[in-house]
Design a protein around this motif. Sequence first.
Motif, PDB file in Angstrom:
ATOM      1  N   GLY A  39       0.777  -1.233   0.000  1.00 45.99           N
ATOM      2  CA  GLY A  39       0.000   0.000   0.000  1.00 45.99           C
ATOM      3  C   GLY A  39       0.807   1.281   0.000  1.00 45.99           C
ATOM      4  O   GLY A  39       0.252   2.357   0.261  1.00 45.99           O
ATOM      5  N   ARG A  40       2.096   1.200  -0.316  1.00 45.61           N
ATOM      6  CA  ARG A  40       2.934   2.403  -0.366  1.00 45.61           C
ATOM      7  C   ARG A  40       3.053   2.838  -1.827  1.00 45.61           C
ATOM      8  O   ARG A  40       4.076   2.660  -2.480  1.00 45.61           O
ATOM      9  N   TYR A  41       1.954   3.414  -2.316  1.00 48.10           N
ATOM     10  CA  TYR A  41       1.797   3.631  -3.759  1.00 48.10           C
ATOM     11  C   TYR A  41       2.712   4.729  -4.302  1.00 48.10           C
ATOM     12  O   TYR A  41       3.203   4.613  -5.435  1.00 48.10           O
ATOM     13  N   SER A  42       2.930   5.766  -3.572  1.00 48.51           N
ATOM     14  CA  SER A  42       3.812   6.841  -4.061  1.00 48.51           C
ATOM     15  C   SER A  42       5.242   6.347  -4.204  1.00 48.51           C
ATOM     16  O   SER A  42       5.926   6.648  -5.200  1.00 48.51           O
ATOM     17  N   GLU A  43       5.701   5.547  -3.220  1.00 49.99           N
ATOM     18  CA  GLU A  43       7.057   5.002  -3.300  1.00 49.99           C
ATOM     19  C   GLU A  43       7.151   3.979  -4.431  1.00 49.99           C
ATOM     20  O   GLU A  43       8.162   3.896  -5.142  1.00 49.99           O
ATOM     21  N   ALA A  44       6.101   3.172  -4.592  1.00 51.30           N
ATOM     22  CA  ALA A  44       6.083   2.184  -5.674  1.00 51.30           C
ATOM     23  C   ALA A  44       6.173   2.875  -7.028  1.00 51.30           C
ATOM     24  O   ALA A  44       6.913   2.449  -7.920  1.00 51.30           O
TER      25      ALA A  44
END
Length: 482
Positions: A39-44
């Motif tokens: 759920g760490r979409y910005s980092e992904a």
Amino acid sequence: MRNILTTILLLSALTLSAQNYSPCYKEKYAEGVSLYNIGRYSEAKAKFVAAKDCPMPNTTEANAWIGKCDTRIKDEEAARQESEAYNSCTSVSSCNEYLDKYPNGKYVAEVKQKKQELQAEDDVYNGCVSIEKCNEYLKKYPKGRYVSLVTDTKINFLEEDNTYANCTTAEKCDEYLNKYPKGRYVAEVKGKREGLREEEWRKGRDEVVLTVKDAPRPFDRVTMEIVYVEGGTFTMGCTTEQGSDCSEDEKPAHQVTVSDFWIGKTEVTQRLWEAVMHTSLQEQSKKAIELRNYSDKKLLSFGVGYDYPMYYVSYKEAMDFCERLNGILRGQLPTGWYFTLPTEAEWEYAARGGKKRSKHKYAGGNNINDVAWYKGNSDGKTHPVDEYKRSNALYLAGISGNVCEWCSDWKDEYNSDPQTDPQGSSSDKYRVYRGGSFIHDARYCQVSRRLGATENYRHFYIGFRVALVRSSLEKPRRPKRK
């Protein structure tokens, strides 16, 4: 479900490893997938963007993942904003904002309930128009949003109640009205004040009865009303209520203290003048004819009658009147008191209302038409002194307008030093007259305006009123007859 998705993604990663992509891409790609899964979409997204920069990337695949990340990021932001709007629902208006923006939102039911509760509290708060109603709010909402405001309002109501209860004089009523111009008792206080003013007017004024020996009627017994003025300290000259209309000779404003004195309730009338001086307005006008090229008709067209103010009086003649008045009243006046012209300080202090003074531009108010006969409403003539406009706080009539009024001072310059019972300079070119007249513009009727003329100057717009003062003043101005 999550385990199945993770397995699929790992198989996909193994498939990729079999393909001809660079280790850099494979590493960044695998890191992006792992971050996405937790759920760490910005980092992904950042990892997938970095993967595209590696040698031999799968750009199509990376872009697909970036799109997925953007969707998740957007959804998260929308959810965050809605949650923030919900948490901000602390008033009816903010709840309405949420409902307008999210009609099908996640928290609609909760917000509607919260809005209903807030509106109920608002209704009780808005009904806080008395001490009892304020107590109702504090009892129902001891930790409510308006506790501090309601407590302050309750205190203010208590203070207002006390001020209202102390309204036992016209001055105290004025204090209430000045402090609470939209208060709960305004109507009652105004009615009470008028009754008290009438009572105080009857008690506060005094009169002097002149018995003129061997004088024909109606001059054998003439009544002159005078008003007691309690001494005090005031700001003399160009004060703030005069606005931008001040002349340079009204500056600087300065502190002045005056002692107790009496002053004529009205300007000296033609009846009083004739009783004391044994000369008429017509005879005075002849003296003016000698100085000015006027016709008799012109000279006598400004108001003739026993109840009209006396005019065509020079400074010296006004002082002569005072001396003759003292002679007539010898033995009748309080010990140590005598009649003379008021000083500029006494005149202005009385015009401003003495200790009862209000911050007015003219004597008695800020609307010139309410308080004075001047160029704009006089019809070019004087008016009887008992036909005066609204009086000032001391019930002095016509101190602004009708005719100008001589003062005892020479017209010297002001200074900023505090003064007590100032008498003016010992000599100068002009004597002061004050108050404006029926031929003057409004600005000349202001309580601070100063005019001047020579001691022998007579005109149809200049008269005077008398003052009764103590002889113990430092520089007595007892008039001397020639």
